[in-house]
Structures are given as structure tokens and as C-alpha cells.
Design an enzyme around this catalytic site. Structure first.
Site, PDB file in Angstrom:
ATOM      1  N   THR A  78       0.911  -1.321  -0.057  1.00 59.04           N
ATOM      2  CA  THR A  78       0.133   0.277  -0.138  1.00 59.04           C
ATOM      3  C   THR A  78       0.980   1.162   0.127  1.00 59.04           C
ATOM      4  O   THR A  78       2.032   1.260   0.447  1.00 59.04           O
ATOM      5  CB  THR A  78      -0.862  -0.004   1.172  1.00 59.04           C
ATOM      6  OG1 THR A  78      -0.034   0.240   2.408  1.00 59.04           O
ATOM      7  CG2 THR A  78      -1.705  -1.404   1.315  1.00 59.04           C
ATOM      8  N   GLU A 121      -5.505  -4.048  -0.630  1.00 56.61           N
ATOM      9  CA  GLU A 121      -5.762  -5.315   0.397  1.00 56.61           C
ATOM     10  C   GLU A 121      -7.080  -6.077  -0.125  1.00 56.61           C
ATOM     11  O   GLU A 121      -7.473  -7.160   0.289  1.00 56.61           O
ATOM     12  CB  GLU A 121      -6.195  -4.425   1.962  1.00 56.61           C
ATOM     13  CG  GLU A 121      -5.157  -4.011   2.458  1.00 56.61           C
ATOM     14  CD  GLU A 121      -4.903  -2.445   2.240  1.00 56.61           C
ATOM     15  OE1 GLU A 121      -5.394  -1.962   1.012  1.00 56.61           O
ATOM     16  OE2 GLU A 121      -4.405  -1.643   3.078  1.00 56.61           O
ATOM     17  N   LYS A 126     -14.323  15.486  13.140  1.00 53.72           N
ATOM     18  CA  LYS A 126     -15.227  15.418  14.376  1.00 53.72           C
ATOM     19  C   LYS A 126     -15.727  16.676  15.213  1.00 53.72           C
ATOM     20  O   LYS A 126     -14.819  17.036  15.795  1.00 53.72           O
ATOM     21  CB  LYS A 126     -14.567  14.498  15.314  1.00 53.72           C
ATOM     22  CG  LYS A 126     -14.559  12.946  14.524  1.00 53.72           C
ATOM     23  CD  LYS A 126     -14.187  11.860  15.370  1.00 53.72           C
ATOM     24  CE  LYS A 126     -14.207  10.635  14.636  1.00 53.72           C
ATOM     25  NZ  LYS A 126     -13.686   9.549  15.076  1.00 53.72           N
ATOM     26  N   TRP A 140     -20.017  13.531  13.020  1.00 49.21           N
ATOM     27  CA  TRP A 140     -19.128  13.195  12.144  1.00 49.21           C
ATOM     28  C   TRP A 140     -19.300  14.319  10.578  1.00 49.21           C
ATOM     29  O   TRP A 140     -20.622  14.294  10.411  1.00 49.21           O
ATOM     30  CB  TRP A 140     -18.650  11.984  11.509  1.00 49.21           C
ATOM     31  CG  TRP A 140     -17.947  11.138  12.608  1.00 49.21           C
ATOM     32  CD1 TRP A 140     -17.819  11.354  13.916  1.00 49.21           C
ATOM     33  CD2 TRP A 140     -17.799   9.718  12.269  1.00 49.21           C
ATOM     34  NE1 TRP A 140     -17.206  10.352  14.593  1.00 49.21           N
ATOM     35  CE2 TRP A 140     -17.208   9.289  13.448  1.00 49.21           C
ATOM     36  CE3 TRP A 140     -17.552   9.005  11.247  1.00 49.21           C
ATOM     37  CZ2 TRP A 140     -16.451   7.971  14.009  1.00 49.21           C
ATOM     38  CZ3 TRP A 140     -17.213   7.533  11.357  1.00 49.21           C
ATOM     39  CH2 TRP A 140     -16.651   7.352  12.624  1.00 49.21           C
TER      40      TRP A 140
HETATM   41  P1  ADP Z   1      -3.028   3.471  -2.763  1.00 47.41           P
HETATM   42  O1  ADP Z   1      -3.313   4.545  -1.848  1.00 47.41           O
HETATM   43  O2  ADP Z   1      -1.887   3.149  -3.288  1.00 47.41           O
HETATM   44  O3  ADP Z   1      -4.055   4.145  -4.139  1.00 47.41           O
HETATM   45  P2  ADP Z   1      -5.524   1.775  -2.971  1.00 47.41           P
HETATM   46  O4  ADP Z   1      -5.434   1.705  -4.559  1.00 47.41           O
HETATM   47  O5  ADP Z   1      -5.557   0.253  -2.242  1.00 47.41           O
HETATM   48  O6  ADP Z   1      -3.914   2.342  -2.463  1.00 47.41           O
HETATM   49  O7  ADP Z   1      -6.287   2.763  -2.137  1.00 47.41           O
HETATM   50  C1  ADP Z   1      -7.513   2.545  -1.762  1.00 47.41           C
HETATM   51  C2  ADP Z   1      -8.367   3.531  -1.063  1.00 47.41           C
HETATM   52  O8  ADP Z   1      -8.686   4.266  -2.287  1.00 47.41           O
HETATM   53  C3  ADP Z   1      -9.662   3.239  -0.445  1.00 47.41           C
HETATM   54  O9  ADP Z   1      -9.523   2.962   0.951  1.00 47.41           O
HETATM   55  C4  ADP Z   1     -10.474   4.431  -0.713  1.00 47.41           C
HETATM   56  O10 ADP Z   1     -10.127   5.293   0.398  1.00 47.41           O
HETATM   57  C5  ADP Z   1      -9.815   4.863  -2.078  1.00 47.41           C
HETATM   58  N1  ADP Z   1     -10.715   4.761  -3.001  1.00 47.41           N
HETATM   59  C6  ADP Z   1     -10.931   3.662  -4.012  1.00 47.41           C
HETATM   60  N2  ADP Z   1     -11.807   3.691  -4.745  1.00 47.41           N
HETATM   61  C7  ADP Z   1     -12.625   4.875  -4.427  1.00 47.41           C
HETATM   62  C8  ADP Z   1     -13.837   5.453  -4.949  1.00 47.41           C
HETATM   63  N3  ADP Z   1     -14.304   5.051  -5.734  1.00 47.41           N
HETATM   64  N4  ADP Z   1     -14.131   6.581  -4.362  1.00 47.41           N
HETATM   65  C9  ADP Z   1     -13.596   7.188  -3.275  1.00 47.41           C
HETATM   66  N5  ADP Z   1     -12.466   6.662  -2.671  1.00 47.41           N
HETATM   67  C10 ADP Z   1     -12.081   5.534  -3.277  1.00 47.41           C
END
Ligand code: ADP
Length: 542
Positions: free
Chosen positions: A185, A330, A439, A444
């Protein structure tokens, strides 16, 4: 009593075997890093993957060895992935957009033993590899004629290397739970964390991705994964496209609007997927040139929230269906997709866009729930938001090396770190990252809702909302705005625009204008940096 059906382990190389036997002549078209468009087929890809596996074994690499790749989406990268998996190795995709020190940290943590690298990234690899003593071999994705002079240890051109094998190799017999891939990540908070995929999880994920209410691909599709293989497995397309026999078009290193348009057009692409930034560039190119998208049917948009205006443009101006999707590294990564259930089929115009603005519902294989801070389930009423938790056969149950244990609970739920609500039809909508949510007085406030609203103003190019310490309310929202070139909207104008569209107590306490908002390596707003930048900021209401 046990079932009496065969034990047929779910192994990734079986996907390629299937593609080669059932769809052997189907093309894989790549924009090569050297420049020209090159064509191969699933049958040839399998043959070359067998050669790569044969050579890796000959050079002493064995089951469980992590083999890194630092490369764009191309046919060669795909062959190498399957070759690595076929010898029992673990492909480890590296994101070249990270800092060299970060990449070296990740490689050392994973103890990568070899590296496949694109020409583009040879200079970057020259900085990194000397800091990673476990790397014994470097294979440059090119031929002898294009091989650069390099200080990389034990380096060879891929084509020269492959020429030394005949492909007379049998895939390793492995347990389906064996590791086959790794991806870290991005580490926007703390050190990056390693996610380890298994053959089984990748195969199941590909099947989950293929169902009609998810990506819905078939052998009649031509698939362009613009989303890189190093960004959460190209959202599974490197497995799901061969699984269903779809033609693949790989964009190499060029993701600008013109280059993507050219591939969409000449290869008659029907399905594509990427983050919103890529589509901004394409839509701009289309507007400038007046070009259309006659072949493209579906575009999957995810990684960060898909702006409403983007969905509207694709659908109304170009007749391309948008599938908004959410997922995480993940989760292999697919979590939810916003295809339309029959309950919503009659919706049109804004009402339909309201649904597509949500991140969608989970396919079979993904369970989700929303809880409050005390782990109580929240109702699926489309408004009560809380922590989004997931589980399933393609969801991580731990990080490599045991980091982040607090994100996994005893019942197998993984805390995504996202904040969301779920509506009565099962559509989930992300309202924030848990660490970004504001918050205020114990309640929230969703920063994403505020940002979406602010970018709806015609003079706003980009907006970010962060919480600023407040003596009475703990935190209150500050709206940070990048204006469009030549536009000068005032604070009052922007707040006036937002008024009435959100609860009164959600209204930002102040607006500041900046030239630039910081982004992460995957193009998301870097709120940690932004919060630092405004650490000492005093709200006028404080
Ligand atoms: P990186 O930070 O490397 O891009 P990821 O691709 O695993 O890692 O990121 C996942 C995160 O991206 C999710 O937990 C979420 O916060 C955000 N995310 C992914 N798709 C969407 C979406 N369609 N809308 C909003 N947030 C998103």
C-alpha cells in the site's frame, strides 16, 4: 460426509493455459516502451511465460521467492508475471511514482531476489538496486539492440535472456493457498504495508470481477487496462481478461489523452478502466478535437471518487456507460461496483447519476458492513455512516511481516479505514477516510461530500477539506481551493454556493485559496501534508 468432486487447485497459470487453449489466437496488443505497437497472442504469451519460468528455475529461483517488477502495462510484463507465478515465485509490483528511498525500503522489506525493469525505469533502478543486496539478477524488458549501458548488477536484455530457453517446462504443482503476488500500500500513513495474494485469491477475484454486475467481460470484449499492474493488480484485469478470453490492449508508458484515444480507436476497445485523472485527460482531448468514442461501451472509474460531471459526460456526450468502483490493494482490489439493480433501472438523468455517484454494491465474494467506533452495526439507511469493514476470499487477513494487526478482528473483518454509509438496496457510498473525517462537537462531517460540492462550482479546479482545531467544537472544516485559471471566486461566493445544499453545521468555517494541493503517488489528495501546511492556521470562528 465429504463431497466427491475433484480437487482442482485454483492456480493462476491455469488461467493462461485456458486462454491459450480456448482463445489462443486472441491478441495482446502493446504500445511498447521502445515506441512501436507490438502484437502477440495468448498462445504465444503462454509459450514465453513458460520460457521465463524455465529460466528462473535454471537460475536458481524457487517457490516463494519474491521477484520484483518495475514496469508499465505491456505484453512482456504480463508474460513475466505468469512466468514468475508458474515457477512458484511471487511477483512483486513496484510503484515507480514513489520516492527511490521508499521503493528500496519496500524491496528490502520483501527481500526481492530479482527485478524485471522497463527501459524507462533503468535510471531509477540504478539508484535503488545498490541499496537492495538481496537482488541477484536484473532483466531489462527490451532486446539486445535497445539494451542501454547500465551499472545494474548482472543485467540482461529480456529477449536475449528468453532466447536461451525452449519453453519445455511444466508449471510447478502448488497448493492453491501458495503466495503468488505482492503489492505494498502507498503508505500515506506510516510505512508501506505488504499485501500478499495467493493463487486461490487471485483466481477467485478474477471470477468475481467477471460477473455481469461487476465488470461483465466476455471473449467479445477488447479490454484496455490503463490502470497499471503496479496499482493494485490492474484491478484484476491481467487475470480476468485471459480468463474470459478477451483481447487485451496494453498502453505501455503513455497515458495522455491522445495516446489513450489512439488505442481506443484503432484497436476498437470496448472496455477500459482507470482512475479519474486519466479520464480528465481523455475527455479534454475529445473536447479539443471533437472526436467520438464509437467502439467503447464501458469505462470503470475508481481509485478515488468519480466526479459526477465525468459520469454525465461519458454517458450523455459519448454514450459510454460508467461503472464507478471502489476497492483497495488489500481487496485484490475490487470491493463494490455501481452497476444498476432492477430497483433503480427506471431512473434517468440526475436521479440515475445520484446512484452512480455511490461506489456501488458488493458482488458475491465480498461481505461488507458499517460500524460505529464501538463496533456496533449501523443501519443500511443510506445516511448513517461509520467505519466500513469487509471480508471475503480475496481480502487480506494480515499484512506481510505482521504490521497493522489492529485493522483485522477476530471475526475476520478487515477495517478498510474508509467511512461510508450503505443504502437499503446495498449501495455503499464513501464519505471519508477515517483519518480525514472531521469530528465536530461529537458528530462526523464528511470531507468528501464538502469537496464534491465545492468542485461543483464552475470556477473551482480542485478542493480539499481538512479539520482545523477549534476551542469549542474540537474541529471545524476548512475549505482549501485551487481556482480555475483566470477565475477569482471569493470566499463568500463559494460559501453562498454551498448554502442550503448541506446541513448548516457542515458549512466550512473558512475558505483559503492556494496554487496547488499536494497529491500522493497514486494521485489522491495528500491530506497529511495539507494538515501540516495548515497546522497553525487559526479559524476566524475560533
Ligand atoms: P493507494 O493509496 O496506493 O491508491 P489503494 O488503491 O489500495 O491504495 O487505495 C484504496 C483507497 O482508495 C480506498 O480505501 C479508498 O479510500 C480510496 N478509493 C478507492 N476507490 C474509491 C472510490 N471510487 N471513491 C472514493 N475513494 C476510493
Amino acid at each position: 460426509m465429504h463431497g466427491l468432486m475433484q480437487d482442482w487447485p485454483l492456480l493462476c497459470h491455469k488461467i493462461l493455459d485456458h486462454a491459450a487453449t480456448q482463445h489462443g489466437a486472441r491478441e495482446i496488443v502493446s504500445r511498447s516502451v521502445e515506441g512501436p505497437i507490438v502484437r502477440t497472442t495468448y498462445a504465444e504469451t503462454r509459450q514465453r511465460a513458460l520460457k521465463a519460468a524455465q529460466l528462473l528455475e535454471r537460475e536458481g529461483f524457487a517457490a516463494g521467492d519474491r521477484i520484483a517488477t518495475l514496469a508499465w502495462n505491456t505484453g512482456r510484463h504480463l508474460e513475466a508475471w505468469y512466468g514468475i507465478m508458474g515457477v512458484g515465485g511471487v511477483y512483486h509490483t513496484l510503484n515507480p511514482r514513489l520516492f527511490p528511498e521508499q521503493i528500496a525500503w519496500i524491496m528490502n522489506h520483501a527481500e526481492d531476489k530479482a527485478l524485471f525493469v522497463d527501459l524507462t525505469f533503468v535510471p531509477l533502478a540504478e539508484k535503488i538496486v545498490p541499496q537492495v543486496p538481496s537482488v541477484k539478477r536484473v532483466i531489462v524488458f527490451t532486446d539486445k539492440a535497445n539494451m542501454p549501458q547500465t551499472s545494474l548488477p548482472n543485467a540482461i536484455a529480456y529477449e536475449e535472456w528468453l532466447a536461451d530457453a525452449d519453453g519445455d517446462f511444466r508449471w510447478k504443482q502448488l497448493e492453491e493457498t501458495a503466495a503468488c503476488g505482492m503489492c505494498y500500500t502507498s503508505g500515506t500513513t506510516g510505512d508501506p504495508k505488504g499485501v500478499v495474494y495467493s493463487h486461490r485469491s487471485n483466481v477467485l477475484h478474477a471470477m468475481i470481477a467477471l460477473v455481469p454486475d461487476a465488470m461483465g467481460l466476455s471473449s467479445r470484449d477488447t479490454v484496455l487496462p490503463v490502470v497499471p499492474m503496479f496499482h493494485a493488480n490492474a484491478w484484476g484485469l491481467a487475470q480476468s481478461a485471459p480468463m474470459c478470453g478477451a483481447k487485451l490492449v496494453m498502453p505501455g508508458g503513455r497515458m495522455d489523452g491522445e495516446a489513450i484515444y489512439e488505442l481506443l480507436d484503432t484497436e476498437k476497445v470496448t472496455f477500459t478502466a482507470a482512475v479519474p485523472t486519466v479520464w480528465l485527460m481523455l475527455l479534454q482531448h475529445l473536447e479539443e478535437t471533437g472526436k467520438k468514442l464509437p467502439h467503447l461501451k464501458k469505462v470503470v472509474i475508481g481509485g478515488s471518487a468519480c466526479p459526477r460531471a465525468m459520469t454525465k459526460k461519458f454517458q450523455e456526450n459519448y454514450d459510454v456507460e460508467v461503472i464507478h468502483a471502489w476497492g483497495m490493494t488489500e481487496m485484490s482490489p475490487l470491493g463494490t461496483l455501481a452497476t444498476i439493480k432492477p430497483e433503480y433501472l427506471e431512473l434517468e438523468g440526475d436521479a440515475k447519476l445520484d446512484i452512480q455517484q455511490k461506489q456501488g454494491f458488493a458482488p458475491f465474494g465480498v461481505e461488507m458492513k458499517v460500524t460505529d467506533d464501538e463496533n456496533h452495526d449501523q443501519p443500511w439507511d443510506g445516511k448513517t455512516f461509520g467505519r466500513l469493514k469487509v471480508r471475503g476470499p480475496a481480502v487480506a487477513r494480515a499484512y506481510y511481516g505482521g504490521a497493522g494487526t489492529e485493522q483485522f478482528d477476530d471475526e475476520g473483518w478487515f477495517d478498510t479505514g474508509d467511512v461510508a454509509h450503505i443504502d437499503p438496496q446495498g449501495y455503499m457510498q464513501i464519505t471519508d477516510r477515517a483519518k480525514d473525517v472531521i469530528k465536530s462537537g461529537g458528530e462526523w462531517i464528511s470531507t468528501i461530500d464538502l469537496e464534491n460540492l465545492a468542485v461543483g462550482h464552475p470556477d473551482v479546479a480542485e478542493a480539499a477539506v481538512i479539520g482545523i482545531a477549534h476551542p469549542k467544537w474540537d474541529e471545524r472544516p476548512l475549505l482549501v481551493v485551487v481556482r480555475k485559471p483566470g477565475k477569482e471566486p471569493s470566499k463568500d461566493e463559494l460559501l453562498g454556493f454551498m448554502e442550503g445544499k448541506i446541513a448548516k453545521w457542515w458549512m466550512p468555517d473558512d475558505v483559503v485559496f492556494v496554487d496547488e494541493i499536494p497529491h500522493t503517488a497514486t494521485g489522491k489528495i495528500q491530506k497529511t501534508t495539507l494538515r501540516k501546511q495548515f497546522e497553525t492556521y487559526e479559524l476566524p470562528t475560533a
